[in-house]
Design a protein around this motif. Structure first.
Motif, PDB file in Angstrom:
ATOM      1  N   ALA A   1      -6.703   8.207 -93.158  1.00  0.00           N
ATOM      2  CA  ALA A   1      -6.114   8.994 -92.077  1.00  0.00           C
ATOM      3  C   ALA A   1      -4.707   8.491 -91.761  1.00  0.00           C
ATOM      4  O   ALA A   1      -4.381   7.319 -91.931  1.00  0.00           O
ATOM      5  N   ARG A   2      -3.907   9.409 -91.281  1.00  0.00           N
ATOM      6  CA  ARG A   2      -2.565   9.080 -90.812  1.00  0.00           C
ATOM      7  C   ARG A   2      -2.674   8.450 -89.434  1.00  0.00           C
ATOM      8  O   ARG A   2      -3.382   8.951 -88.560  1.00  0.00           O
ATOM      9  N   ILE A   3      -1.934   7.367 -89.213  1.00  0.00           N
ATOM     10  CA  ILE A   3      -1.990   6.664 -87.930  1.00  0.00           C
ATOM     11  C   ILE A   3      -0.849   7.110 -87.020  1.00  0.00           C
ATOM     12  O   ILE A   3       0.323   7.107 -87.404  1.00  0.00           O
ATOM     13  N   ILE A   4      -1.225   7.509 -85.798  1.00  0.00           N
ATOM     14  CA  ILE A   4      -0.268   7.795 -84.731  1.00  0.00           C
ATOM     15  C   ILE A   4      -0.427   6.699 -83.686  1.00  0.00           C
ATOM     16  O   ILE A   4      -1.493   6.553 -83.083  1.00  0.00           O
ATOM     17  N   CYS A   5       0.596   5.909 -83.477  1.00  0.00           N
ATOM     18  CA  CYS A   5       0.528   4.860 -82.461  1.00  0.00           C
ATOM     19  C   CYS A   5       0.795   5.474 -81.088  1.00  0.00           C
ATOM     20  O   CYS A   5       1.918   5.912 -80.790  1.00  0.00           O
ATOM     21  N   HIS A   6      -0.223   5.480 -80.253  1.00  0.00           N
ATOM     22  CA  HIS A   6      -0.173   6.100 -78.934  1.00  0.00           C
ATOM     23  C   HIS A   6       0.717   5.282 -77.997  1.00  0.00           C
ATOM     24  O   HIS A   6       0.413   4.127 -77.692  1.00  0.00           O
ATOM     25  N   ARG A   7       1.833   5.860 -77.588  1.00  0.00           N
ATOM     26  CA  ARG A   7       2.855   5.181 -76.781  1.00  0.00           C
ATOM     27  C   ARG A   7       3.422   3.964 -77.512  1.00  0.00           C
ATOM     28  O   ARG A   7       3.801   2.971 -76.901  1.00  0.00           O
ATOM     29  N   GLY A   8       3.458   4.047 -78.830  1.00  0.00           N
ATOM     30  CA  GLY A   8       3.873   2.917 -79.637  1.00  0.00           C
ATOM     31  C   GLY A   8       2.736   1.920 -79.782  1.00  0.00           C
ATOM     32  O   GLY A   8       1.573   2.235 -79.521  1.00  0.00           O
ATOM     33  N   ASP A   9       3.071   0.711 -80.204  1.00  0.00           N
ATOM     34  CA  ASP A   9       2.054  -0.338 -80.329  1.00  0.00           C
ATOM     35  C   ASP A   9       1.763  -0.897 -78.943  1.00  0.00           C
ATOM     36  O   ASP A   9       2.157  -2.016 -78.594  1.00  0.00           O
ATOM     37  N   SER A  10       1.069  -0.112 -78.143  1.00  0.00           N
ATOM     38  CA  SER A  10       0.897  -0.437 -76.725  1.00  0.00           C
ATOM     39  C   SER A  10      -0.139  -1.524 -76.467  1.00  0.00           C
ATOM     40  O   SER A  10      -0.317  -1.936 -75.318  1.00  0.00           O
TER      41      SER A  10
END
Length: 240
Positions: free
Chosen positions: A4-13
Motif C-alpha cells: 500500500a501507498r503510505i500517506i503520513c497524516h499531518r506528516g510524521d506526527s
C-alpha cells in the motif's frame, strides 16, 4: 499482494509536531509517498499549514488563524508544545511547504478554510497538481472545488457518500474508508470502477491494519507507519 501507498497524516506526527517542516521531513525520511496536511487562511489572506482553526493547541499563541495576520502567525513557536528539541518550528506558509514537497513527496491538501482555486494554482505552479489531491469536511468547499476547479483531484469519504455509485457520480478520484465501514466487497467494487481505495486510521490496532491489507486498500492515511508495514509484511509473506 501489492504494498500500500503510505500517506503520513499531518506528516510524521508520531515523531515530530504535526503540520510542520519537521513532520514533513520525517514523512520523507520514512519513505512515505504522500504527506497529508491541513490549510487555513490568515486575516490578510496568507495560506498556512495548520489543523485547528485556533493556534492554541499547537503553538505558544492564542487566537483564531482567521483573525491573525501573517506577521503574527509567522512569529509563533509551533514546536515546543511537542518536545523541547522542536522549539523554533514555525507554522508553515503553504507556498514554502509545497516548495519543500517538490520532487520528494506528493501533497494531500485538506482544506479547512481556504479558496480551493488558490490551493490548486499553488500546486499547479510547482508541477504538483497531477498527483496531488484535496478533501474538505466543509460541504461548501467540496462543492466549490468540484464546480470551480474540476481538474483538482478529489477524495470523498464513504461515510459521506454511502455508496461507490455516489462517489463516481461526484467524479471523485479516491474513496476513503474508516475502519467501521470498510468491507472487502465494497473496496473491490470501488477498485473495479477505477476509484483509488484509501483508509484513514489514526490508531495503532494491528487488527485494523490487517483488515485493510486483506481488503486490498491501496492507500493508508495513518500515523503508525512502522507498525502498518510490519503487519503488511507479515501478511504478504504468508500469502506470497
Amino acid at each position: 499482494m501489492k504494498k500500500a501507498r503510505i500517506i503520513c497524516h499531518r506528516g510524521d506526527s508520531i515523531r515530530a509536531p504535526e503540520n510542520t517542516f519537521a513532520s514533513l521531513e520525517g514523512a520523507v525520511a520514512l519513505g512515505a509517498e504522500v504527506v497529508e496536511f491541513d490549510i487555513h487562511t490568515s486575516r490578510d489572506g496568507v495560506l498556512y499549514v495548520i489543523h485547528d482553526e485556533a493556534v492554541d493547541r499547537t503553538t505558544n499563541g492564542t487566537g483564531l488563524v482567521a483573525e491573525m495576520t501573517s506577521s503574527e502567525l509567522d512569529a509563533l513557536d509551533a514546536g515546543s508544545w511537542f518536545a523541547p528539541e522542536f522549539a523554533g518550528q514555525r507554522i508553515p506558509r503553504l507556498d514554502a511547504f509545497l516548495d519543500a514537497c517538490v520532487g520528494r513527496i506528493v501533497p494531500y491538501a485538506e482544506i479547512k478554510a481556504a479558496d480551493p482555486g488558490d490551493v490548486r494554482d499553488m500546486l499547479a505552479r510547482r508541477g504538483l497538481l497531477r498527483d496531488a489531491w484535496t478533501f474538505s469536511f466543509d460541504p461548501a468547499i467540496r462543492a466549490e472545488t468540484r464546480a470551480r476547479v474540476p481538474d483538482f483531484r478529489r477524495s470523498v469519504l464513504y461515510k459521506h457518500v454511502g455508496s461507490v455509485a455516489r462517489a463516481v457520480e461526484l467524479e471523485a478520484a479516491i474513496l476513503e474508508f474508516h475502519p467501521e465501514n470498510l468491507t472487502e466487497a465494497v473496496a473491490a467494487e470501488a477498485r473495479a470502477v477505477g476509484l483509488v481505495t484509501q483508509i484513514f486510521y489514526a490508531g495503532n490496532d494491528p487488527v485494523v491494519f490487517e483488515a485493510a491489507v486483506r481488503s486490498g486498500i491501496e492507500q493508508m492515511n495513518i500515523d503508525e507507519v512502522d507498525l502498518f508495514r510490519q503487519v503488511e509484511q507479515q501478511i504478504n509473506s504468508v500469502s506470497g
